[in-house]
Enzyme design. Structure first.
Site, short mmCIF file in Angstrom:
data_model
loop_
_atom_site.label_atom_id
_atom_site.label_comp_id
_atom_site.label_asym_id
_atom_site.label_seq_id
_atom_site.Cartn_x
_atom_site.Cartn_y
_atom_site.Cartn_z
N HIS A 247 -8.22 8.64 1.63
CA HIS A 247 -9.61 8.67 1.18
C HIS A 247 -10.26 10.04 1.37
CE1 HIS A 247 -9.74 4.04 2.05
NE2 HIS A 247 -9.05 4.34 0.97
N GLU B 260 -2.85 5.50 -8.27
CA GLU B 260 -2.57 6.56 -7.31
C GLU B 260 -1.13 7.00 -7.49
OE1 GLU B 260 -3.62 4.92 -3.52
OE2 GLU B 260 -5.69 4.53 -4.13
N GLU C 290 0.94 -0.25 -2.26
CA GLU C 290 0.59 1.17 -2.13
C GLU C 290 1.08 1.76 -0.81
OE1 GLU C 290 -3.66 1.90 -1.35
OE2 GLU C 290 -4.01 -0.18 -1.93
#
Length: 403
Positions: A233, A263, A359
């Site tokens: 982040h 991503e 992820e």
């Protein structure tokens, strides 16, 4: 001096706006909530979070320091909003709307008490109310009994309708558009900021093309390079790209409060052997993880299998967070569905209709071979016999080493 009201109805604009879903979708959601109310003997539910107000009414509020609510009774659904929003909360909701004024402190709570009455059995979101607001709820509503409704509403949101899955699919497609725009903008000397702007602009235009009657806000990109890839982040900076940089592409389109993500790891110019080894290992974990997402699997069980996979390769110590989480009406500002995360302490069993990401991320510290953050991210919907991948942007060195 003119007597100014504590509240009023300002149903301005003549007609309701186009909501993200058909009226029947909201009626079904409210029916599910009322089933919970009946089961627990609740007279009313006071919803105060952005995710639940939007989920049950269609109205996604912007607090800016002011409280908002959606009050649901067995027969009514009423949003409560501040005067600064004028008629927009009514236009953008399935429900009735009452505006409270700022002229006297706590008019918000007076409006809610006027809807629910006092001395009733009240459901509220304990994970959203501050101590101050919880005290005011008790003072103004004087409930004979209270109940935390948050777990039940989260359970309802975790199981997506066909209409929600269709919207999430659009979001994944929009994220792919942003990914390709970012890929085109990457080059020696380009900054993280300028590359991120290219991806965000492409996604916002694509959302407007697909949803011409929607409201547009909160779509964003985190494009990271070099040491800035170490956190998932990390904000965008003005760092200029250099040859050999590891890159992290992160696209987040927001469609009427529904968040999706793409991503990918990339390299500019060169990918050295140590980096390639880590990258390929993380891709292998990503592919293995996606194969584990199927009905009947538990979040903790999937996590244990992925932990073992990385431990066998002496890489588990470089994992920094869970392997995936739910998607839907949520954002980095609101709405985490904590009961559907791929972590050691979550035992939720996957069911058809749930939407979840895979992820895996490995972060290798500076000074070690292959330093940087490696992350791939796909969104999958659980089906009757497996899972469908909604993400189509390619991953891996075959497509993502850019010269």
């Amino acid at each position: 001096m003119t007597n100014r009201p504590e509240s009023y109805r300002f149903h301005n604009g003549g007609a309701k706006g186009v909501l993200p879903f058909a009226d029947e979708e909201y009626h079904d959601r409210l029916a599910g909530l009322r089933d919970v109310m009946e089961l627990h003997g609740l007279d009313a539910v006071v919803l105060t979070s952005m995710q639940n107000v939007a989920y049950y009414s269609g109205f996604l509020y912007l607090s800016f320091g002011r409280p908002y609510a959606c009050v649901v009774t067995p027969t009514e659904c009423i949003t409560v909003s501040a005067g600064i929003d004028a008629g927009q909360p009514w236009r953008r909701s399935i429900a009735d709307n009452i505006t409270y004024t700022d002229w006297t402190r706590d008019n918000f709570w007076r409006v809610i008490a006027g809807i629910t009455g006092t001395g009733k059995a009240i459901g509220c979101e304990a994970d959203h109310l501050t101590m101050e607001r919880a005290e005011k709820l008790n003072a103004f509503l004087q409930p004979k009994r209270g109940m935390d409704i948050s777990p039940a509403t989260m359970e309802q949101r975790m199981r997506k309708s066909e209409a929600e899955i269709a919207l999430i699919q659009h979001g994944c497609n929009v994220a792919d558009v942003g990914g390709y725009a970012i890929r085109e903008a990457i080059g020696l000397g380009a900054t993280e900021l300028e590359i991120a702007i290219a991806g965000r602009d492409a996604m916002e235009r694509e959302i407007a093309k697909r949803f011409p009657d929607a409201e547009y806000r909160d779509t964003w990109v985190w494009f990271q390079s070099g040491p800035n890839t170490d956190g998932a982040h990390n904000p965008v900076t003005s760092r200029a790209l250099k040859r050999g940089d590891i890159l992290s592409l992160n696209c987040f389109p927001m469609i009427s409060g529904y968040y999706t993500a793409l991503e990918r790891t990339l390299f500019l110019g060169d990918c050295d052997p140590a980096s390639l080894k880590i990258w390929e290992a993380n891709i292998a974990a990503h592919e293995y993880g996606m194969s584990l997402l199927k009905p009947g699997a538990s979040c903790s069980g999937v996590t244990a299998q992925l932990n073992a996979f990385l431990a066998e390769r002496d890489l588990l110590q470089y994992r920094t967070f869970g392997y995936g989480h739910s998607f839907g009406l949520l954002c980095h500002h609101y709405g985490r569905e904590a009961g559907l995360e791929l972590r050691e302490d979550i035992d939720t069993v996957l069911e058809p209709g749930m939407v979840i990401s895979m992820e895996p991320m490995l972060t290798i510290p500076e000074g070690q071979p292959g330093a940087g953050g490696y992350r791939e991210h796909d969104i999958l919907v659980i089906t009757e016999d497996g899972a469908d991948d909604l993400t189509h942007y390619p991953y891996g060195p075959g497509f993502n080493i850019l010269t």
